[in-house]
Write a protein that holds these residues in place. Structure first.
Motif, PDB file in Angstrom:
ATOM      1  N   GLY A   1       0.751  -1.149  -0.210  1.00 21.84           N
ATOM      2  CA  GLY A   1       0.023   0.101   0.191  1.00 21.84           C
ATOM      3  C   GLY A   1       0.606   1.039   0.313  1.00 21.84           C
ATOM      4  O   GLY A   1       0.237   2.479  -0.202  1.00 21.84           O
ATOM      5  N   ARG A   2       2.244   0.729  -0.647  1.00 25.36           N
ATOM      6  CA  ARG A   2       2.674   2.092   0.153  1.00 25.36           C
ATOM      7  C   ARG A   2       2.807   3.286  -1.526  1.00 25.36           C
ATOM      8  O   ARG A   2       3.882   4.334  -1.912  1.00 25.36           O
ATOM      9  CB  ARG A   2       4.244   1.953   0.065  1.00 25.36           C
ATOM     10  N   PHE A   3       2.624   2.139  -2.719  1.00 25.97           N
ATOM     11  CA  PHE A   3       2.926   3.140  -3.077  1.00 25.97           C
ATOM     12  C   PHE A   3       1.881   4.169  -4.305  1.00 25.97           C
ATOM     13  O   PHE A   3       1.280   4.230  -3.685  1.00 25.97           O
ATOM     14  CB  PHE A   3       2.789   2.315  -5.135  1.00 25.97           C
ATOM     15  N   VAL A   4       2.224   5.332  -4.841  1.00 23.30           N
ATOM     16  CA  VAL A   4       1.126   6.891  -4.851  1.00 23.30           C
ATOM     17  C   VAL A   4       1.672   6.826  -6.457  1.00 23.30           C
ATOM     18  O   VAL A   4       2.810   7.197  -7.219  1.00 23.30           O
ATOM     19  CB  VAL A   4       2.118   7.903  -4.507  1.00 23.30           C
ATOM     20  N   LEU A   5       0.559   6.729  -6.924  1.00 19.88           N
ATOM     21  CA  LEU A   5       0.566   7.202  -8.623  1.00 19.88           C
ATOM     22  C   LEU A   5       0.170   8.630  -9.134  1.00 19.88           C
ATOM     23  O   LEU A   5      -0.207   9.098  -8.769  1.00 19.88           O
ATOM     24  CB  LEU A   5      -0.473   6.733  -9.249  1.00 19.88           C
ATOM     25  N   GLY A   6       1.943   9.233  -9.915  1.00 21.45           N
ATOM     26  CA  GLY A   6       1.859  10.676  -9.231  1.00 21.45           C
ATOM     27  C   GLY A   6       1.551  11.051 -11.487  1.00 21.45           C
ATOM     28  O   GLY A   6       2.107  10.064 -11.742  1.00 21.45           O
ATOM     29  N   VAL A   7       0.343  11.526 -11.618  1.00 22.99           N
ATOM     30  CA  VAL A   7       0.039  11.494 -13.259  1.00 22.99           C
ATOM     31  C   VAL A   7       0.102  12.977 -13.568  1.00 22.99           C
ATOM     32  O   VAL A   7       0.055  14.125 -12.569  1.00 22.99           O
ATOM     33  CB  VAL A   7      -1.264  11.173 -12.898  1.00 22.99           C
ATOM     34  N   GLY A   8       0.090  13.748 -15.395  1.00 21.90           N
ATOM     35  CA  GLY A   8       0.131  14.648 -15.602  1.00 21.90           C
ATOM     36  C   GLY A   8       0.075  15.046 -17.058  1.00 21.90           C
ATOM     37  O   GLY A   8      -0.372  13.450 -17.562  1.00 21.90           O
ATOM     38  N   LEU A   9      -0.286  15.585 -17.568  1.00 21.81           N
ATOM     39  CA  LEU A   9      -0.079  15.922 -19.129  1.00 21.81           C
ATOM     40  C   LEU A   9       1.090  15.577 -20.251  1.00 21.81           C
ATOM     41  O   LEU A   9       1.859  14.966 -20.949  1.00 21.81           O
ATOM     42  CB  LEU A   9      -0.524  16.845 -19.908  1.00 21.81           C
ATOM     43  N   GLY A  10       2.586  15.516 -19.460  1.00 22.20           N
ATOM     44  CA  GLY A  10       3.749  15.329 -20.322  1.00 22.20           C
ATOM     45  C   GLY A  10       4.258  16.748 -20.101  1.00 22.20           C
ATOM     46  O   GLY A  10       3.269  17.539 -21.122  1.00 22.20           O
ATOM     47  N   GLY A  11       4.610  15.781 -21.514  1.00 28.13           N
ATOM     48  CA  GLY A  11       5.282  17.223 -22.694  1.00 28.13           C
ATOM     49  C   GLY A  11       6.043  16.578 -24.260  1.00 28.13           C
ATOM     50  O   GLY A  11       6.451  14.804 -24.271  1.00 28.13           O
ATOM     51  N   ASP A  12       6.435  16.685 -25.208  1.00 29.42           N
ATOM     52  CA  ASP A  12       6.496  16.335 -26.100  1.00 29.42           C
ATOM     53  C   ASP A  12       8.244  16.810 -26.281  1.00 29.42           C
ATOM     54  O   ASP A  12       8.467  17.271 -27.876  1.00 29.42           O
ATOM     55  CB  ASP A  12       5.715  16.667 -27.311  1.00 29.42           C
ATOM     56  N   ASN A  13       8.852  17.260 -25.344  1.00 30.64           N
ATOM     57  CA  ASN A  13      10.291  17.476 -25.312  1.00 30.64           C
ATOM     58  C   ASN A  13      10.777  16.735 -26.571  1.00 30.64           C
ATOM     59  O   ASN A  13      11.780  15.805 -25.978  1.00 30.64           O
ATOM     60  CB  ASN A  13      11.010  17.479 -24.618  1.00 30.64           C
ATOM     61  N   GLY A  14      11.421  17.208 -27.928  1.00 33.52           N
ATOM     62  CA  GLY A  14      12.576  16.476 -28.399  1.00 33.52           C
ATOM     63  C   GLY A  14      11.827  15.767 -29.613  1.00 33.52           C
ATOM     64  O   GLY A  14      12.594  14.354 -30.075  1.00 33.52           O
ATOM     65  N   GLY A  15      10.472  15.408 -28.742  1.00 35.93           N
ATOM     66  CA  GLY A  15       9.621  14.343 -30.106  1.00 35.93           C
ATOM     67  C   GLY A  15       9.219  13.246 -29.144  1.00 35.93           C
ATOM     68  O   GLY A  15       9.532  12.327 -29.816  1.00 35.93           O
ATOM     69  N   GLU A  16       9.430  13.569 -27.364  1.00 37.95           N
ATOM     70  CA  GLU A  16       9.115  12.603 -26.601  1.00 37.95           C
ATOM     71  C   GLU A  16       8.500  11.835 -26.957  1.00 37.95           C
ATOM     72  O   GLU A  16       7.533  10.778 -27.011  1.00 37.95           O
ATOM     73  CB  GLU A  16       9.324  12.739 -25.325  1.00 37.95           C
ATOM     74  N   LEU A  17       7.171  12.792 -27.228  1.00 37.39           N
ATOM     75  CA  LEU A  17       5.715  11.732 -27.840  1.00 37.39           C
ATOM     76  C   LEU A  17       5.122  11.617 -28.931  1.00 37.39           C
ATOM     77  O   LEU A  17       5.189  10.425 -29.691  1.00 37.39           O
ATOM     78  CB  LEU A  17       4.399  12.289 -26.902  1.00 37.39           C
ATOM     79  N   GLY A  18       5.216  12.518 -29.968  1.00 32.68           N
ATOM     80  CA  GLY A  18       5.420  13.047 -31.423  1.00 32.68           C
ATOM     81  C   GLY A  18       6.433  11.841 -32.293  1.00 32.68           C
ATOM     82  O   GLY A  18       5.557  11.523 -33.222  1.00 32.68           O
ATOM     83  N   ARG A  19       7.134  11.357 -31.651  1.00 33.24           N
ATOM     84  CA  ARG A  19       8.871  10.565 -32.148  1.00 33.24           C
ATOM     85  C   ARG A  19       8.004   9.194 -32.162  1.00 33.24           C
ATOM     86  O   ARG A  19       8.612   8.492 -32.852  1.00 33.24           O
ATOM     87  CB  ARG A  19       9.927  10.822 -31.659  1.00 33.24           C
ATOM     88  N   LEU A  20       7.169   8.622 -31.188  1.00 26.41           N
ATOM     89  CA  LEU A  20       6.774   7.573 -31.304  1.00 26.41           C
ATOM     90  C   LEU A  20       5.852   7.690 -31.284  1.00 26.41           C
ATOM     91  O   LEU A  20       4.455   6.600 -31.710  1.00 26.41           O
ATOM     92  CB  LEU A  20       6.822   7.102 -29.744  1.00 26.41           C
ATOM     93  N   GLY A  21       4.487   8.414 -32.010  1.00 27.14           N
ATOM     94  CA  GLY A  21       2.982   8.234 -32.512  1.00 27.14           C
ATOM     95  C   GLY A  21       2.271   8.419 -31.742  1.00 27.14           C
ATOM     96  O   GLY A  21       0.726   8.469 -31.814  1.00 27.14           O
ATOM     97  N   GLU A  22       2.422   9.233 -30.588  1.00 24.60           N
ATOM     98  CA  GLU A  22       1.409   9.567 -29.464  1.00 24.60           C
ATOM     99  C   GLU A  22       0.764  10.853 -29.517  1.00 24.60           C
ATOM    100  O   GLU A  22       1.274  11.641 -30.894  1.00 24.60           O
ATOM    101  CB  GLU A  22       2.473   9.262 -28.011  1.00 24.60           C
ATOM    102  N   VAL A  23      -0.192  11.132 -28.926  1.00 23.88           N
ATOM    103  CA  VAL A  23      -0.604  12.040 -29.057  1.00 23.88           C
ATOM    104  C   VAL A  23       0.042  13.182 -29.031  1.00 23.88           C
ATOM    105  O   VAL A  23       0.507  13.383 -27.445  1.00 23.88           O
ATOM    106  CB  VAL A  23      -2.796  12.373 -28.318  1.00 23.88           C
ATOM    107  N   THR A  24       0.205  14.478 -29.446  1.00 23.77           N
ATOM    108  CA  THR A  24       0.965  15.590 -29.009  1.00 23.77           C
ATOM    109  C   THR A  24       0.348  16.824 -28.732  1.00 23.77           C
ATOM    110  O   THR A  24       0.923  18.166 -27.355  1.00 23.77           O
ATOM    111  CB  THR A  24       1.789  16.087 -29.844  1.00 23.77           C
ATOM    112  N   ALA A  25      -1.131  16.922 -29.182  1.00 22.91           N
ATOM    113  CA  ALA A  25      -1.360  18.391 -28.785  1.00 22.91           C
ATOM    114  C   ALA A  25      -2.204  17.903 -27.014  1.00 22.91           C
ATOM    115  O   ALA A  25      -2.795  17.292 -26.571  1.00 22.91           O
ATOM    116  CB  ALA A  25      -2.935  18.636 -29.191  1.00 22.91           C
TER     117      ALA A  25
END
Length: 267
Positions: free
Chosen positions: A97-121
């Motif tokens: 029971g010690r796990f915490v899930l931190g979440v957010g939008l993330g970012g496309d720095n250097g194409g981290e999302l777009g270059r893998l086909g992920e949603v960028t908007a």
């Protein structure tokens, strides 16, 4: 104010065993938690090794018994909620029971999302984040789930076992400003991961408190580089202080901070 390490699982730290060793050191030194960046690649530093944070967290959970462990933060739009539901409950079980899930939008720095086909908007990722979080809560409930949304579908399935904690897995939501939408999202969950100076944090927490009807039981995980004074953040309402390390960090640097944070240390 509780204290934790906020580690980049890259370079010398890109090995689950190394991160588990550091988690053990942190626990022995009296720190309260260890959190990991959640990335799959660093396009702006292409030669940098990267470790999967979820595998590393499993190694850390198996070798510690007290400290809080989690991601800060997971861009939920690039992950399937059903997979996150399974993995998070497994980590929750392994850690007691010690796990915490931190979440957010993330970012496309250097194409981290777009270059893998992920949603960028950003607007689309925000919609996926909200739908994914709602679905995660329902999957964690152990009840049969029927969901037909713009991005995800679950057709009458139950996900068992449920989390260890009766109140479910804790979710902390990232926000970079006092904008209404991210803070309204954070207010629905268990905590906030602010990326703002102390004076702006006060404004953010006022908005969160208005939506929640108060801040009782709400965690605020602020962070800064080793050596930065956390007191202004504590005064602004932070409940956690995360020693935040840069993208390229040597194991020795973390060990020195941990040694300074131990009782009688310099930190």
């Amino acid at each position: 104010m509780r204290r934790a390490l906020y580690l980049p699982p890259f370079g010398e730290l890109a090995h689950p065993g190394v991160l588990a060793d550091l988690a053990v050191l942190a626990e022995e030194a009296g720190l309260d938690g260890v959190f990991l960046w959640d990335h799959v690649v660093r396009p702006l530093n292409p030669g940098l090794p990267v470790c999967d944070p979820w595998i590393a967290l499993a190694a850390m959970a198996s070798r510690t018994g007290r400290i809080t462990l989690g991601t800060r933060v997971t861009p939920l739009s690039r992950r399937r909620p059903q997979v996150v539901a399974r993995q998070s409950v497994a980590l929750d079980q392994l850690s007691g029971g010690r796990f915490v899930l931190g979440v957010g939008l993330g970012g496309d720095n250097g194409g981290e999302l777009g270059r893998l086909g992920e949603v960028t908007a950003a607007r689309d990722r925000a919609k996926m984040l909200d739908e994914g979080l709602d679905l995660l809560r329902r999957l964690w409930s152990g009840e049969e789930v029927h969901h037909e949304g713009p991005h995800y579908r679950v057709d009458g399935l139950r996900f068992l076992p449920p989390p260890v904690r009766r109140t479910g897995i804790r979710v902390w939501v990232a926000a970079r400003s006092a904008k209404e939408a991210p803070l309204r999202r954070a207010a629905r969950f268990d905590g906030l991961c602010p990326e703002v100076p102390p004076e702006e944090l006060r404004e953010m927490l006022a908005v969160v408190a208005e939506h929640r009807g108060g801040l009782e039981g709400f965690e605020v995980a602020a962070g800064g580089p080793p050596g930065e004074d956390p007191e202004p953040y504590r005064e602004a309402g932070a409940t956690w202080w995360l020693h935040q390390f840069p993208e390229v960090t040597a194991r020795r640097e973390v060990e020195e901070v941990v040694a300074g944070a131990a009782p009688g240390g310099a930190a």
